[in-house]
Design a protein around this motif. Sequence first.
Motif, mmCIF file in Angstrom:
data_model
loop_
_atom_site.group_PDB
_atom_site.id
_atom_site.type_symbol
_atom_site.label_atom_id
_atom_site.label_comp_id
_atom_site.label_asym_id
_atom_site.label_seq_id
_atom_site.Cartn_x
_atom_site.Cartn_y
_atom_site.Cartn_z
ATOM 1 N N SER A 12 0.850 -1.187 0.012
ATOM 2 C CA SER A 12 -0.037 -0.058 -0.156
ATOM 3 C C SER A 12 1.021 1.257 0.101
ATOM 4 O O SER A 12 0.455 2.042 -0.736
ATOM 5 C CB SER A 12 -0.964 -0.087 1.159
ATOM 6 N N ARG A 51 -6.393 9.583 1.696
ATOM 7 C CA ARG A 51 -5.395 8.753 0.644
ATOM 8 C C ARG A 51 -5.633 9.359 -0.548
ATOM 9 O O ARG A 51 -4.552 9.592 -1.351
ATOM 10 C CB ARG A 51 -5.346 7.420 1.060
ATOM 11 N N MET A 52 -6.822 9.130 -0.822
ATOM 12 C CA MET A 52 -7.230 9.581 -2.442
ATOM 13 C C MET A 52 -6.920 10.798 -2.927
ATOM 14 O O MET A 52 -7.184 11.351 -3.999
ATOM 15 C CB MET A 52 -8.752 9.053 -2.630
ATOM 16 N N ASP A 83 2.179 8.155 -2.475
ATOM 17 C CA ASP A 83 2.304 8.397 -0.783
ATOM 18 C C ASP A 83 3.494 7.720 -0.294
ATOM 19 O O ASP A 83 4.080 7.938 0.762
ATOM 20 C CB ASP A 83 1.073 7.751 -0.150
ATOM 21 N N ARG A 109 -6.781 -4.407 14.485
ATOM 22 C CA ARG A 109 -8.033 -3.961 14.208
ATOM 23 C C ARG A 109 -9.069 -4.998 13.965
ATOM 24 O O ARG A 109 -8.703 -6.003 12.832
ATOM 25 C CB ARG A 109 -8.060 -2.929 12.940
ATOM 26 N N SER A 134 -3.837 -4.729 1.953
ATOM 27 C CA SER A 134 -4.470 -3.438 1.796
ATOM 28 C C SER A 134 -5.384 -3.428 0.534
ATOM 29 O O SER A 134 -4.798 -3.981 -0.505
ATOM 30 C CB SER A 134 -3.442 -2.069 1.821
ATOM 31 N N ARG A 337 -6.303 7.380 9.401
ATOM 32 C CA ARG A 337 -6.944 7.730 8.276
ATOM 33 C C ARG A 337 -7.584 6.768 7.475
ATOM 34 O O ARG A 337 -6.897 5.608 7.592
ATOM 35 C CB ARG A 337 -5.753 8.606 7.525
HETATM 36 C C1 EPS Z 1 -6.890 0.973 3.190
HETATM 37 C C2 EPS Z 1 -6.391 1.815 3.962
HETATM 38 C C3 EPS Z 1 -6.371 3.281 3.354
HETATM 39 C C4 EPS Z 1 -7.259 3.298 1.811
HETATM 40 C C5 EPS Z 1 -6.606 2.241 1.065
HETATM 41 C C6 EPS Z 1 -6.865 0.894 1.706
HETATM 42 O O1 EPS Z 1 -5.077 3.653 2.878
HETATM 43 P P1 EPS Z 1 -4.120 4.357 4.011
HETATM 44 O O2 EPS Z 1 -3.853 3.577 5.107
HETATM 45 O O3 EPS Z 1 -3.173 4.821 3.144
HETATM 46 O O4 EPS Z 1 -4.929 5.736 4.401
HETATM 47 O O5 EPS Z 1 -7.307 4.517 1.439
HETATM 48 O O6 EPS Z 1 -7.066 2.326 -0.127
HETATM 49 C C7 EPS Z 1 -6.470 2.776 -1.097
HETATM 50 C C8 EPS Z 1 -5.157 3.330 -0.771
HETATM 51 C C9 EPS Z 1 -6.719 2.495 -2.448
HETATM 52 O O7 EPS Z 1 -5.949 3.003 -3.465
HETATM 53 O O8 EPS Z 1 -7.885 2.047 -2.622
HETATM 54 C C10 EPS Z 1 -6.819 -0.616 3.630
HETATM 55 O O9 EPS Z 1 -6.268 -0.744 4.820
HETATM 56 O O10 EPS Z 1 -7.125 -1.409 2.939
#
Ligand code: EPS
Length: 388
Positions: A12, A51-52, A83, A109, A134, A337
Amino acid sequence: MARLQLTTAGESHGPALVAVLVGLPHGLRVTREAIDRDLARRQAGFGRGGRMKIEHDEVEVLAGLRGGVTLGSPLALAVRNRDFANWGDVMDPFVPPSGARAAAITRPRPGHVDLAGCLKLGLTDARDVLERSSARSTVARVAAGAVAKALLGACGVELFAHVVRIGDVAAAPVERDFAAARERAEASEVRCADPEAGARMVAAIRAAQRDGDSLGGIVEVIAWNLPPGLGSHAEWTDRLDGRLALALMSIQAMKGVEVGLGFAAAQQRGSAVHDPIGWNGRRFTRPSNRAGGVEGGLSNGEPVVVRAAMKPIPTLARPLPSVDLATKQPFDAQKERTDSCAVPAAAVVAEAAVAFVLADALLDKTGGDTMDEVRAHLAGFEASLDAR
Ligand code: EPS
């Protein structure tokens, strides 16, 4: 026997997501725009988190394409994680983690891979499992799916995905005009073809956000203009419905898959479940499609209709009770987040997953080293249906 193979790689917050597609014929036109469009569709949707705002997914083609046409060799696609620039201290491929974020993730979690992954690998730091588990990795499946969609499109097959439920808000079923439903879904911020239900879905996501909670839902993929006979009645591993179920169930957070009437078929008598067979003087006809386009492991020529149920995202702003992996003490997890609802994004992933299976099954049926051969074999089969 599967003709197409897809291997994905990528963490991720690592450098990139990668897809390698093996088994494509020579001569398939693939555009950067088509892949980037699907990557952007996957990023959109009401309910996405911070994140988006960082990512802007764009494909890089590393192998297998020349002048916009497949070479028949493995196609290698990459999408960089923007990122990664913020995570170099933790995710560098060679340099050991350092700094505040290098601390072990010891607080699993509920509903996420954290605990089961640490038990599997004997870890007390969930970072190594959560990075790969992820849903960010769905980027790779969507990039590959865009190529599969190009192959299907070159053979006249169309498909789209839409959201039919978020939490307790359900959309009206789509009518036979799938192209119009696709347009409405594309215009919706929750990818719902029913605008009134879409507005209520947005309100439901807002309410969940206010409560520090998350929401799941159901996505549906409809594919049409498919020839009959894709899949297998003979081998369990090759049955079309089984392959579709694997492709959909393997998307992060999916807990159920249905084909056609699905679970509802179990509640009704056979006379209300099976689709009568007619003849229009040229082809066999089916006045209804409760089977969802698959009978006996084979496509039957009717639209393929599949649904997948997504659980609510397990990263909660108001977390559930858990236990620290190292100290075994109960804890109140810190806020992280997260997205509050990723069902609209999951619809795009489901569309890609279904496209991959259908493209694979189509190539099984037609064979062929080149797209010209694939199309000629398909046309020959279609002609044989008319000549019956
Ligand atoms: C995700 C957690 C989040 C989501 C991610 C999936 O990311 P972060 O931990 O960086 O905030 O935004 O999804 C994506 C990054 C995406 O491109 O769909 C998780 O734990 O699965």
